[in-house]
Design a protein around this motif. Structure first.
Motif, PDB file in Angstrom:
ATOM      1  N   UNK A   9      35.415  40.167  44.044  1.00  0.00           N
ATOM      2  CA  UNK A   9      36.441  41.198  44.274  1.00  0.00           C
ATOM      3  C   UNK A   9      36.028  42.562  43.699  1.00  0.00           C
ATOM      4  N   UNK A  10      34.755  42.905  43.950  1.00  0.00           N
ATOM      5  CA  UNK A  10      34.180  44.192  43.542  1.00  0.00           C
ATOM      6  C   UNK A  10      34.074  44.364  42.026  1.00  0.00           C
ATOM      7  N   UNK A  11      34.251  43.264  41.281  1.00  0.00           N
ATOM      8  CA  UNK A  11      34.140  43.319  39.823  1.00  0.00           C
ATOM      9  C   UNK A  11      33.044  42.380  39.333  1.00  0.00           C
ATOM     10  N   UNK A  12      32.398  42.774  38.242  1.00  0.00           N
ATOM     11  CA  UNK A  12      31.415  41.908  37.603  1.00  0.00           C
ATOM     12  C   UNK A  12      32.157  40.845  36.792  1.00  0.00           C
ATOM     13  N   UNK A  13      31.815  39.579  37.042  1.00  0.00           N
ATOM     14  CA  UNK A  13      32.464  38.457  36.347  1.00  0.00           C
ATOM     15  C   UNK A  13      31.391  37.603  35.693  1.00  0.00           C
ATOM     16  N   UNK A  14      31.651  37.179  34.468  1.00  0.00           N
ATOM     17  CA  UNK A  14      30.706  36.320  33.748  1.00  0.00           C
ATOM     18  C   UNK A  14      31.193  34.874  33.825  1.00  0.00           C
ATOM     19  N   UNK A  15      30.405  34.023  34.482  1.00  0.00           N
ATOM     20  CA  UNK A  15      30.770  32.622  34.636  1.00  0.00           C
ATOM     21  C   UNK A  15      30.032  31.759  33.620  1.00  0.00           C
ATOM     22  N   UNK A  16      30.739  30.774  33.073  1.00  0.00           N
ATOM     23  CA  UNK A  16      30.101  29.749  32.260  1.00  0.00           C
ATOM     24  C   UNK A  16      29.566  28.678  33.209  1.00  0.00           C
ATOM     25  N   UNK A  17      28.253  28.548  33.311  1.00  0.00           N
ATOM     26  CA  UNK A  17      27.659  27.621  34.269  1.00  0.00           C
ATOM     27  C   UNK A  17      28.100  26.186  34.037  1.00  0.00           C
ATOM     28  N   UNK A  18      28.338  25.818  32.765  1.00  0.00           N
ATOM     29  CA  UNK A  18      28.749  24.442  32.462  1.00  0.00           C
ATOM     30  C   UNK A  18      30.118  24.124  33.058  1.00  0.00           C
ATOM     31  N   UNK A  19      30.912  25.163  33.354  1.00  0.00           N
ATOM     32  CA  UNK A  19      32.253  24.948  33.885  1.00  0.00           C
ATOM     33  C   UNK A  19      32.324  24.929  35.398  1.00  0.00           C
ATOM     34  N   UNK A  20      31.193  25.153  36.067  1.00  0.00           N
ATOM     35  CA  UNK A  20      31.175  25.116  37.535  1.00  0.00           C
ATOM     36  C   UNK A  20      31.245  23.666  38.013  1.00  0.00           C
ATOM     37  N   UNK A  21      32.171  23.384  38.933  1.00  0.00           N
ATOM     38  CA  UNK A  21      32.289  22.045  39.504  1.00  0.00           C
ATOM     39  C   UNK A  21      31.325  21.878  40.678  1.00  0.00           C
ATOM     40  N   UNK A  22      31.436  22.802  41.633  1.00  0.00           N
ATOM     41  CA  UNK A  22      30.534  22.780  42.785  1.00  0.00           C
ATOM     42  C   UNK A  22      30.542  24.140  43.463  1.00  0.00           C
ATOM     43  N   UNK A  23      29.592  24.332  44.377  1.00  0.00           N
ATOM     44  CA  UNK A  23      29.470  25.576  45.136  1.00  0.00           C
ATOM     45  C   UNK A  23      29.481  25.206  46.619  1.00  0.00           C
ATOM     46  N   UNK A  24      30.272  25.919  47.387  1.00  0.00           N
ATOM     47  CA  UNK A  24      30.421  25.620  48.814  1.00  0.00           C
ATOM     48  C   UNK A  24      30.018  26.827  49.660  1.00  0.00           C
ATOM     49  N   UNK A  25      29.282  26.597  50.741  1.00  0.00           N
ATOM     50  CA  UNK A  25      28.864  27.672  51.639  1.00  0.00           C
ATOM     51  C   UNK A  25      30.040  28.155  52.477  1.00  0.00           C
ATOM     52  N   UNK A  26      30.166  29.490  52.601  1.00  0.00           N
ATOM     53  CA  UNK A  26      31.204  30.103  53.438  1.00  0.00           C
ATOM     54  C   UNK A  26      30.580  31.243  54.245  1.00  0.00           C
ATOM     55  N   UNK A  27      29.775  30.902  55.238  1.00  0.00           N
ATOM     56  CA  UNK A  27      29.112  31.923  56.050  1.00  0.00           C
ATOM     57  C   UNK A  27      28.152  32.752  55.220  1.00  0.00           C
ATOM     58  N   UNK A  28      28.417  34.061  55.107  1.00  0.00           N
ATOM     59  CA  UNK A  28      27.572  34.944  54.308  1.00  0.00           C
ATOM     60  C   UNK A  28      27.948  34.925  52.825  1.00  0.00           C
ATOM     61  N   UNK A  29      28.922  34.091  52.475  1.00  0.00           N
ATOM     62  CA  UNK A  29      29.403  34.012  51.099  1.00  0.00           C
ATOM     63  C   UNK A  29      29.260  32.578  50.575  1.00  0.00           C
ATOM     64  N   UNK A  30      29.456  32.447  49.279  1.00  0.00           N
ATOM     65  CA  UNK A  30      29.578  31.115  48.675  1.00  0.00           C
ATOM     66  C   UNK A  30      30.873  31.088  47.861  1.00  0.00           C
ATOM     67  N   UNK A  31      31.498  29.924  47.820  1.00  0.00           N
ATOM     68  CA  UNK A  31      32.682  29.739  46.993  1.00  0.00           C
ATOM     69  C   UNK A  31      32.290  28.921  45.767  1.00  0.00           C
TER      70      UNK A  31
END
Length: 231
Positions: A136-158
């Motif tokens: 959303x046009x903002x820099x966000x810092x993610x904790x990698x250990x807290x990621x459950x999964x990543x899903x493809x959404x066309x030109x994006x990923x969720x």
């Protein structure tokens, strides 16, 4: 408990066989490599990313200290030597234990317990891995250990975490490279999963927080191996 991956570097075929048999009987250990020291064996051990290394000192082509100096990985090292005089030098390399041959099964098990405890302690001290993304046009810092999964959404990923989802402009290939962790695997063209978050699985799908995620046939064997070796 996690299965710890091991390698043996020992000049004596008799001693190698003895260690192989002891390791085979230990349900917490899995042997991936067994040989004498050489440039080729050093390269293979570095590539395997083992947890434990059982290492002799006196060997003809490359001695144990030369082998240690060539390591680019950081396994728990257990020296197995017939000569006590190497003990002081060995501990200067920060080895986990020194087994004087011939050693008993009891002494071997004590060394393994020490190595497991030390490996867990080192893991606990590791800082959280952070990943900076634009959401959303903002820099966000993610904790990698807290990621459950990543899903493809066309030109994006969720990116799905326990708290919320993040929609990020990226290809799956690019985001997979950014994750750069052995805890993540792309199990399908549309999904990357955090192995630490897998609750159950079969050869058709895995389940994370009630989400069933399909598995590509090409990834079934690799997934089996990885889940067998992770805590």
């Amino acid at each position: 408990m996690k299965t710890f991956k091991c390698a043996i570097i020992e000049d004596s075929s008799t001693q190698r066989k003895l260690l192989e048999q002891i390791i085979e009987k230990n349900k917490n250990l899995k042997l991936l490599h067994s040989s004498s020291a050489s440039a080729e064996s050093l390269a293979e051990v570095n590539a395997l990313k083992i947890d434990f290394l059982f290492l002799d000192i006196e060997m003809p082509v490359m001695n144990g200290f030369e082998f240690l100096a060539g390591l680019t990985i950081h396994p728990q090292v257990i020296i197995t030597s017939q000569n006590q005089k190497y003990a002081l030098d060995a501990f200067e390399f920060n080895v986990t234990d020194f087994l004087l041959k011939p050693f008993s099964n009891t002494r071997f098990e004590a060394a393994i317990t020490k190595a497991i405890d030390k490996a867990k302690s080192v893991k606990k001290k590791q800082p959280e891995s952070k990943l900076v993304v634009k959401h959303n046009l903002k820099q966000v810092e993610l904790n990698m250990h807290g990621i459950l999964y990543v899903e493809a959404l066309g030109d994006y990923v969720k990116v799905v975490t326990e708290e919320r989802n993040y929609i990020i402009l990226s290809t799956m290939n690019a985001f997979n490279k950014r994750l750069g962790s052995e805890n993540f695997i792309r199990i399908h063209k549309s999904y990357i999963v955090n192995l630490k978050m897998v609750e159950r699985y079969n050869h058709e799908f895995i389940e994370i927080k009630n989400k069933k995620i399909p598995i590509s046939r090409a990834k079934i064997v690799e997934l089996d191996q990885l889940l067998n070796c992770i805590e």
